[in-house]
Each structure stands twice: as C-alpha cells, then as structure tokens.
Design a protein around this motif. Structure first.
Motif, mmCIF file in Angstrom:
data_model
loop_
_atom_site.group_PDB
_atom_site.id
_atom_site.type_symbol
_atom_site.label_atom_id
_atom_site.label_comp_id
_atom_site.label_asym_id
_atom_site.label_seq_id
_atom_site.Cartn_x
_atom_site.Cartn_y
_atom_site.Cartn_z
ATOM 1 N N GLU A 125 45.491 51.556 20.065
ATOM 2 C CA GLU A 125 46.197 50.971 18.927
ATOM 3 C C GLU A 125 47.084 49.794 19.324
ATOM 4 O O GLU A 125 47.522 49.028 18.464
ATOM 5 N N LEU A 126 47.375 49.671 20.627
ATOM 6 C CA LEU A 126 48.251 48.600 21.088
ATOM 7 C C LEU A 126 47.497 47.275 21.187
ATOM 8 O O LEU A 126 46.278 47.252 21.292
ATOM 9 N N SER A 127 48.248 46.178 21.162
ATOM 10 C CA SER A 127 47.687 44.845 21.379
ATOM 11 C C SER A 127 48.122 44.338 22.746
ATOM 12 O O SER A 127 49.260 44.566 23.168
ATOM 13 N N PHE A 128 47.202 43.663 23.445
ATOM 14 C CA PHE A 128 47.502 43.107 24.763
ATOM 15 C C PHE A 128 47.231 41.608 24.710
ATOM 16 O O PHE A 128 46.076 41.185 24.606
ATOM 17 N N CYS A 129 48.305 40.820 24.759
ATOM 18 C CA CYS A 129 48.132 39.388 24.590
ATOM 19 C C CYS A 129 48.966 38.570 25.569
ATOM 20 O O CYS A 129 48.992 37.343 25.477
ATOM 21 N N GLY A 130 49.634 39.245 26.513
ATOM 22 C CA GLY A 130 50.448 38.532 27.490
ATOM 23 C C GLY A 130 49.848 38.647 28.871
ATOM 24 O O GLY A 130 48.701 38.279 29.103
ATOM 25 N N SER A 131 50.647 39.155 29.787
ATOM 26 C CA SER A 131 50.178 39.338 31.161
ATOM 27 C C SER A 131 49.072 40.391 31.207
ATOM 28 O O SER A 131 49.083 41.372 30.453
ATOM 29 N N ASN A 132 48.112 40.183 32.097
ATOM 30 C CA ASN A 132 47.016 41.149 32.244
ATOM 31 C C ASN A 132 47.010 41.787 33.636
ATOM 32 O O ASN A 132 46.012 42.349 34.066
ATOM 33 N N ILE A 133 48.151 41.712 34.328
ATOM 34 C CA ILE A 133 48.247 42.246 35.690
ATOM 35 C C ILE A 133 48.841 43.655 35.655
ATOM 36 O O ILE A 133 49.981 43.856 35.230
ATOM 37 N N ILE A 134 48.054 44.631 36.084
ATOM 38 C CA ILE A 134 48.494 46.030 36.148
ATOM 39 C C ILE A 134 48.979 46.326 37.559
ATOM 40 O O ILE A 134 48.212 46.212 38.522
ATOM 41 N N ASN A 135 50.245 46.686 37.684
ATOM 42 C CA ASN A 135 50.821 46.999 38.989
ATOM 43 C C ASN A 135 50.452 48.430 39.394
ATOM 44 O O ASN A 135 51.290 49.324 39.506
ATOM 45 N N HIS A 136 49.145 48.627 39.590
ATOM 46 C CA HIS A 136 48.629 49.946 39.919
ATOM 47 C C HIS A 136 47.201 49.759 40.442
ATOM 48 O O HIS A 136 46.653 48.658 40.390
ATOM 49 N N PHE A 137 46.599 50.853 40.944
ATOM 50 C CA PHE A 137 45.205 50.766 41.375
ATOM 51 C C PHE A 137 44.254 51.299 40.308
ATOM 52 O O PHE A 137 43.035 51.295 40.491
ATOM 53 N N GLY A 138 44.821 51.763 39.183
ATOM 54 C CA GLY A 138 44.017 52.289 38.090
ATOM 55 C C GLY A 138 44.768 52.179 36.784
ATOM 56 O O GLY A 138 45.883 51.649 36.723
ATOM 57 N N CYS A 139 44.158 52.710 35.727
ATOM 58 C CA CYS A 139 44.755 52.593 34.400
ATOM 59 C C CYS A 139 45.670 53.774 34.118
ATOM 60 O O CYS A 139 45.334 54.689 33.353
ATOM 61 N N GLU A 140 46.823 53.739 34.743
ATOM 62 C CA GLU A 140 47.847 54.772 34.540
ATOM 63 C C GLU A 140 48.659 54.432 33.297
ATOM 64 O O GLU A 140 48.875 53.253 32.982
#
Length: 315
Positions: A166-181
C-alpha cells in the motif's frame, strides 16, 4: 509502476547495501554463507529422511520437526542466494515485486514461531500425560495443529505484505540491508507509514506475546511435574526430552527479540543485519543439529545409513 489501483510508485528497483561498508569481509562472508547454504538443505533433508525411514521417529514431535525443516529450507532458499549474490556483484539490485515476495516468505517466520508453540504443547503432553500421549496427540490433531500454524502464518504474512504494498516509493531506492527487512523497506516510503507501522506493531506484539506465554505455560507445568518425579531416571529422561526444544526456543525468540527491540537508529543497522542473518541463515542450519545430536535414535539411524552406504561402495 502501479502496485495497485490506488498507489503509484516511481521506484521499481531497490539497491541492497548488504555488508558493502566492509569490503575486506566480502570474500570471507561469501565463503562462510556458501558453506552454511550447502549444509542447511543437506541437514534438513537429512533429518527428514531419517524421520521417514526410522519407525521409532514416527511420533508427533518428529512429525512437527519435519515441517520445521521444510520451513527452514524455504527461508534459506529465498534469502541466502540473494545474500551470496550481493557479496560478489557490483550492482546489488532487487525488483520491487521480488522484494515483496522475499518479505512475504520472511514474514512466514510467524509459522515457525507457532510451530515451536505446538512442539512445546507436545512436550507438555509427553511429560505430564505419558500414558495418554498417543491418544491425546492423535494424527488428526497433529495434522490440524500443523495446518493451523501454516494458515495463521499465511494470514499474518499476507497482512504485513499488503501493508507494505500500500506504500508508495518515490525517493531513495537504497536499502541499508542485505534483504527486504520490514523496517528497512518502511524507511524508504514517501507516503504515510502509520497504517503499516500499526499493523506491524499489533501483529508482532500479539504473536510474540501469545507464543511466549503459551510456551512458558507449557514449561511451567513440565517443571512442576519434573520436580515431583521420585526417581532420578525419570527426571533425566524428562529433562532430555525437553532440552533440544528449549535450546531451539531460546535461540529463535532471543534473535527475534534482539532484532525488533533495538532502537530504529542508523547506528544499530549492523546489529539488525547480524540478527537477520542469524534468523534467516544460521537458525535453519542449527535446527537439525539441535534436534539430532541429543537423540540416540537419530544418531543410530544416521550411523546405520553411513555404514550401509560405505559397505555398498566397498562392494
């Protein structure tokens, strides 16, 4: 890209940082995780085979353990390959859809949480009502308990995944992790995360509290019965019966509490990564060892398999 009819996301791909801040550790970590990834399916498939071929292990406890092994193989197969990939490639990307699928499987850890509750109840019946154990833990009840944990895990996992979709992602796309936590994905949202945060809080609090209380209740009764046992032999047998399960519970819930009770601060991201590695990579490897090393029937079956295999090759 539209994830659904209401929300639009301009971000279609995420970049996973993984452990890139430690470039000198990339090769050692890759070799360590590759070894673990090799051992995990072998260990879990191995204990499933042992349970299948040894009639002495056709008990409710090992029926539940075989399903626990199946879950561990699923976690390892979803997380570890991506972890290995981002340790050796320069472009550490993951698509939005792939990220949500990975999170869905990760959230299915709730199934394992309640599988441990079911196993605690099984130990309670085995110690407190040994004469009625076979009747009380009937195959039908065992099947229902396993189906119940899968169903509840799926409901919670779908709910949590939907709260992220339900969320929108429109800014930074860098995840500070090795997976989708969860917290790592949530930190990138450019829409109001209140619904997602409350959903996660309610589901996490309910599941962790109810599972721990259920396990604690079972073991309180077990301890009371053990204390009342007149013979030291019965005491040793009851303690041995529960030791492996208690070890698995301590490691699992200790990691969960460590993972989700740390402050949401950048200085704690390394701890979050390490805890996630332990939950999704290490525990799937450890469970077969925990449950097999203390069991004489498992060790005897493995020994016979090795001898048979050795003799067949010798001939």
């Amino acid at each position: 890209m539209a994830l659904d009819g209401g929300n639009q996301s301009s971000v279609t791909t995420f970049i996973l940082l993984g452990f890139s801040e430690y470039p000198h550790l990339q090769v050692p970590l890759f070799l360590a995780f590759l070894t673990i990834y090799t051992v995990t399916p072998l260990g879990n498939l191995g204990i499933t085979v042992v349970i299948t071929i040894n009639p002495k292990l056709h008990t409710p406890m090992y029926f539940f353990l075989s399903h626990l092994s199946f879950l561990d193989i699923c976690y390892s197969s979803v997380f570890t390959p991506k972890l290995l990939e981002i340790l050796v490639v320069e472009i550490r990307s993951i698509s939005l859809k792939e990220c949500m699928v990975q999170f869905f499987v990760c959230a299915y850890v709730i199934t394992e949480m309640f599988r441990l509750v079911v196993m605690a109840y099984d130990r309670f019946v085995a110690v407190c009502n040994p004469l009625l154990y076979t009747t009380a833990m009937s195959p039908k009840l065992c099947a229902l308990l396993v189906a119940g944990t899968y169903t509840w895990g799926a409901i919670c996992s779908l709910t949590l995944t939907y709260s992220l979709v339900e969320l929108s992602f429109c800014g930074s796309n860098i995840i500070n992790h090795f997976g989708c936590e969860y917290s790592a994905i949530l930190s990138l949202s450019c829409s109001d995360p209140y619904f997602s945060q409350m959903t996660c809080l309610i589901i996490s609090t309910f599941n962790e509290t109810s599972s721990l209380l259920s396990i604690l209740t079972s073991y309180i009764f077990i301890v009371v019965i053990i204390i009342k046992m007149p013979s030291s032999g019965g005491l040793r047998k009851a303690s041995s019966t529960c030791a492996s399960h208690l070890t698995a519970i301590t490691i699992f819930h200790g990691t969960i509490l460590r993972l989700y009770c740390v402050p949401n601060s950048k200085s704690f991201w390394l701890l979050v990564k390490v805890a996630t590695v332990f939950l999704t990579v290490m525990i799937p490897m450890l469970n077969p060892l925990i449950y097999s090393l203390r069991n004489k029937d498992v060790k005897e079956t493995v020994r016979k398999l090795i001898i048979t295999k050795f003799l067949s090759h010798s001939i």
